[in-house]
Design a protein around this motif. Sequence first.
Motif, short mmCIF file in Angstrom:
data_model
loop_
_atom_site.label_atom_id
_atom_site.label_comp_id
_atom_site.label_asym_id
_atom_site.label_seq_id
_atom_site.Cartn_x
_atom_site.Cartn_y
_atom_site.Cartn_z
N ASP A 51 0.87 -1.18 0.00
CA ASP A 51 0.00 0.00 0.00
C ASP A 51 0.90 1.23 0.00
OD1 ASP A 51 -1.57 2.21 0.71
OD2 ASP A 51 -2.79 1.06 2.14
N TYR A 52 1.10 1.81 -1.18
CA TYR A 52 2.03 2.94 -1.32
C TYR A 52 1.70 4.09 -0.37
CZ TYR A 52 3.50 0.84 -5.81
OH TYR A 52 3.97 0.01 -6.79
N ASP A 53 0.42 4.43 -0.27
CA ASP A 53 0.04 5.55 0.59
C ASP A 53 0.41 5.29 2.04
OD1 ASP A 53 -0.95 6.97 -1.58
OD2 ASP A 53 -3.02 6.31 -1.26
N LEU A 54 0.29 4.07 2.48
CA LEU A 54 0.64 3.71 3.85
C LEU A 54 2.16 3.68 4.03
CD1 LEU A 54 0.06 2.57 6.71
CD2 LEU A 54 0.15 0.30 5.64
N TYR A 56 4.73 4.75 2.33
CA TYR A 56 5.53 5.94 2.07
C TYR A 56 5.00 7.18 2.80
CZ TYR A 56 7.99 3.14 -1.38
OH TYR A 56 8.75 2.16 -2.00
N SER A 57 4.09 6.97 3.75
CA SER A 57 3.58 8.11 4.53
C SER A 57 4.62 8.61 5.53
CB SER A 57 2.29 7.73 5.26
OG SER A 57 2.53 6.72 6.23
N SER A 58 5.50 7.71 6.00
CA SER A 58 6.57 8.10 6.92
C SER A 58 7.60 6.98 6.98
CB SER A 58 6.03 8.36 8.33
OG SER A 58 5.63 7.13 8.94
N TYR A 62 7.01 2.89 6.90
CA TYR A 62 7.72 2.01 5.98
C TYR A 62 8.35 0.85 6.74
CZ TYR A 62 10.73 -0.05 2.61
OH TYR A 62 11.31 -0.99 1.79
N VAL A 94 5.73 7.07 -7.00
CA VAL A 94 4.54 6.82 -6.19
C VAL A 94 4.64 7.42 -4.80
CG1 VAL A 94 3.88 4.74 -7.46
CG2 VAL A 94 5.32 4.53 -5.43
N SER A 95 5.86 7.76 -4.38
CA SER A 95 6.05 8.35 -3.06
C SER A 95 6.19 9.87 -3.11
CB SER A 95 7.30 7.76 -2.41
OG SER A 95 8.45 8.10 -3.15
N PHE A 97 4.24 12.18 -2.98
CA PHE A 97 3.39 12.92 -2.05
C PHE A 97 4.12 13.22 -0.74
CE2 PHE A 97 2.61 8.48 -1.08
CZ PHE A 97 2.59 8.45 0.31
N ASN A 98 5.26 12.55 -0.51
CA ASN A 98 6.05 12.76 0.70
C ASN A 98 7.49 13.07 0.27
OD1 ASN A 98 7.21 12.81 3.21
ND2 ASN A 98 6.51 10.77 3.83
#
Length: 188
Positions: A51-54, A56-58, A62, A94-95, A97-98
């Motif tokens: 889940d990329y959003d999960l 790569y959120s922090s 990761y 894909v990351s 956003f961060n």
Amino acid sequence: GPYTARLLDVLAQYDVKATFFVTHAFPDYEDMLAREAAEGHTVAVHTYSHDYDLIYSSADAYWEDFEEMEQVIEAQTGKRTTMFRFPGGSSNTVSNFNPGIMTYLTQDSAARGYTYFDWNVSSGDASNTVTGSEVYQNILRECQMYKENVVLCHDVKSYTVDIIDDVIEWGLANGYVFAPLTPDSYTA
């Protein structure tokens, strides 16, 4: 996944070893990790959730996801790994956003004692390629471009597994050597 056993049978037929960067997308097939290791293949982390959003959120998110997959690997194979492949690769978009997350994670992975791998040959089966014939042509074309190849394929695609014996036969007939990755391997 559902085609892993068939892929392992093909690899055994040619005595070819591979590297499996694994996820937990198909928990019913966890036992395949033990078989991969027992047959001399390298088993390494890809991601637990994918889940990329999960992930790569922090950095903490990761490494938590990563550790979950490490635990599955250890439970199935009896040992942890020192290698992995980032979902989307180390220079993914894909990351985005961060900002800066990949720079941090690539540096942090070495500090944690891990070697990450990318690929320089893509079968295309992670994107728009949907037939074995296309996968085969992509691999052959791109392998001829480099001295050393790290080929990205997905054993959850039946059409990719269907043509692996053809890829192996072509490679062997053309002087290629197949080997599982180790921490000292070319990382692409």
